[in-house]
Write an enzyme that holds these catalytic residues in place. Sequence first.
Site, mmCIF file in Angstrom:
data_model
loop_
_atom_site.group_PDB
_atom_site.id
_atom_site.type_symbol
_atom_site.label_atom_id
_atom_site.label_comp_id
_atom_site.label_asym_id
_atom_site.label_seq_id
_atom_site.Cartn_x
_atom_site.Cartn_y
_atom_site.Cartn_z
ATOM 1 N N LEU A 1 3.832 -12.445 5.915
ATOM 2 C CA LEU A 1 3.578 -13.490 6.923
ATOM 3 C C LEU A 1 2.225 -14.160 6.708
ATOM 4 O O LEU A 1 1.881 -15.113 7.415
ATOM 5 C CB LEU A 1 3.615 -12.862 8.331
ATOM 6 N N LYS B 1 -5.314 -3.253 -5.434
ATOM 7 C CA LYS B 1 -6.615 -3.323 -4.749
ATOM 8 C C LYS B 1 -7.724 -2.584 -5.506
ATOM 9 O O LYS B 1 -8.893 -2.916 -5.354
ATOM 10 C CB LYS B 1 -6.506 -2.744 -3.328
ATOM 11 N N ASP C 1 -9.999 -5.122 5.101
ATOM 12 C CA ASP C 1 -9.048 -4.181 5.721
ATOM 13 C C ASP C 1 -9.772 -3.294 6.739
ATOM 14 O O ASP C 1 -9.297 -3.094 7.852
ATOM 15 C CB ASP C 1 -8.403 -3.289 4.657
ATOM 16 N N TYR D 1 3.317 -1.923 9.988
ATOM 17 C CA TYR D 1 3.644 -3.063 10.876
ATOM 18 C C TYR D 1 4.961 -3.731 10.508
ATOM 19 O O TYR D 1 5.297 -4.788 11.055
ATOM 20 C CB TYR D 1 2.496 -4.062 10.930
HETATM 21 P P1 NAD Z 1 -0.860 4.852 -0.282
HETATM 22 O O1 NAD Z 1 0.395 5.172 -1.009
HETATM 23 O O2 NAD Z 1 -2.094 4.473 -1.040
HETATM 24 O O3 NAD Z 1 -1.277 6.116 0.633
HETATM 25 C C1 NAD Z 1 -0.388 6.776 1.490
HETATM 26 C C2 NAD Z 1 -0.858 8.229 1.645
HETATM 27 O O4 NAD Z 1 -0.030 8.855 2.621
HETATM 28 C C3 NAD Z 1 -0.733 9.059 0.367
HETATM 29 O O5 NAD Z 1 -1.985 9.655 0.087
HETATM 30 C C4 NAD Z 1 0.349 10.096 0.685
HETATM 31 O O6 NAD Z 1 0.108 11.344 0.052
HETATM 32 C C5 NAD Z 1 0.237 10.188 2.178
HETATM 33 N N1 NAD Z 1 1.455 10.654 2.845
HETATM 34 C C6 NAD Z 1 2.706 10.166 2.709
HETATM 35 N N2 NAD Z 1 3.541 10.811 3.529
HETATM 36 C C7 NAD Z 1 2.811 11.726 4.211
HETATM 37 C C8 NAD Z 1 3.117 12.682 5.221
HETATM 38 N N3 NAD Z 1 4.367 12.822 5.699
HETATM 39 N N4 NAD Z 1 2.104 13.455 5.704
HETATM 40 C C9 NAD Z 1 0.853 13.321 5.229
HETATM 41 N N5 NAD Z 1 0.502 12.419 4.269
HETATM 42 C C10 NAD Z 1 1.475 11.641 3.776
HETATM 43 O O7 NAD Z 1 -0.448 3.724 0.760
HETATM 44 P P2 NAD Z 1 -1.450 2.718 1.538
HETATM 45 O O8 NAD Z 1 -1.749 1.534 0.684
HETATM 46 O O9 NAD Z 1 -2.574 3.517 2.072
HETATM 47 O O10 NAD Z 1 -0.504 2.195 2.703
HETATM 48 C C11 NAD Z 1 -0.022 3.054 3.720
HETATM 49 C C12 NAD Z 1 0.696 2.222 4.784
HETATM 50 O O11 NAD Z 1 -0.236 1.360 5.423
HETATM 51 C C13 NAD Z 1 1.800 1.298 4.217
HETATM 52 O O12 NAD Z 1 2.912 1.380 5.071
HETATM 53 C C14 NAD Z 1 1.189 -0.084 4.312
HETATM 54 O O13 NAD Z 1 2.160 -1.088 4.531
HETATM 55 C C15 NAD Z 1 0.302 0.050 5.547
HETATM 56 N N6 NAD Z 1 -0.824 -0.904 5.569
HETATM 57 C C16 NAD Z 1 -0.979 -1.654 6.693
HETATM 58 C C17 NAD Z 1 -2.017 -2.547 6.781
HETATM 59 C C18 NAD Z 1 -2.178 -3.408 8.015
HETATM 60 O O14 NAD Z 1 -2.855 -4.430 7.931
HETATM 61 N N7 NAD Z 1 -1.626 -3.011 9.154
HETATM 62 C C19 NAD Z 1 -2.934 -2.671 5.724
HETATM 63 C C20 NAD Z 1 -2.761 -1.859 4.597
HETATM 64 C C21 NAD Z 1 -1.689 -0.978 4.525
#
Ligand code: NAD
Length: 282
Positions: free
Chosen positions: A17, A72, A108, A226
């Site tokens: 978006l 990133k 972020d 989100y």
């Molecule tokens: P990433 O893959 O870098 O990190 C995710 C982490 O979660 C990993 O270290 C993994 O081991 C851990 N994990 C996964 N399942 C788990 C569980 N059940 N228990 C404990 N740990 C667990 O991903 P990321 O880039 O950090 O993104 C994570 C989420 O955040 C995504 O869904 C992304 O869309 C969202 N995000 C949202 C925004 C926003 O603006 N709202 C910004 C960035 C990322």
Amino acid sequence: MTSYLLGLVGRDISASLTPALQEREGAECGLRLSYRIIDAARLGLGADDLPDLLDWAERLGFDGLNITHPFKQAVLPLLDELSDDAADLGAVNTVVFRDGRRLGRNTDWSGYGRAFRAALPDAVQDRVVLVGAGGAGVAVGYGLLDQGAEHVAVLDADVDRAQACAVRLAKRYGDDRVAVATDLARALDDAQGLVNATPVGMLGHPGMAVPAPLVRPDLWVSDVVYFPLETELVHLARARGCRVVPGGGMAVQQAVGAFEHFTGRVPDAGRMLRHFEELTAA
Ligand code: NAD
């Protein structure tokens, strides 16, 4: 009229978006702002192609790029200058092309901080359990500690990632305000807030990273996911009477910060939030 050419570089981002948000806000501010999706998945590009991609964006007259998953970190060595926070985080989500230089910024963490403070201003000094220590987790930890959180306990299915995240946070905010947790129930006993920064709950990853019985009514609960806005965790937390901070606020506020870096203008965050709500309700 001042014009800007911007883009978002990432994988599988065709549903983002951000272009709509940035272009509408640009128009509201009297700018001619074009924002393009550069989807590495569609273009068949990987991290090795990032140097060429940045070169071409610069040559074609782009003024800046947002960078998202999974680039990133990979973008860091391609930049001329990093803000201190982006260097500490080890991640950049905003690149500004200015006077032949590439400036790396991270909105972020500040976006999460702003969204959190707007939603729960009286909770900024709480003790928090942060589940998920990837890119989003580190940004959330910075945002929380920067707002004044007393303590953040970091937990991840991958303990090394939790450890690495805690080290980064402690470097900036001190060892006494950060710890690694391995027992979620015990960590939550001592906390007022819980943040999900894992992908669990997003489209394609149903479920919750936190067992339902641990979601106590007196906790506030925040989710960075989100897509959808109302995750299973947010839904359950609302039903239990918890105060909630869904992931949309962070998504909008990181765009607010990026708009500032790209244009030097302060956008109307409330207007962007309303636009985001319109887009997600549609
Ligand atoms: P990433 O893959 O870098 O990190 C995710 C982490 O979660 C990993 O270290 C993994 O081991 C851990 N994990 C996964 N399942 C788990 C569980 N059940 N228990 C404990 N740990 C667990 O991903 P990321 O880039 O950090 O993104 C994570 C989420 O955040 C995504 O869904 C992304 O869309 C969202 N995000 C949202 C925004 C926003 O603006 N709202 C910004 C960035 C990322």
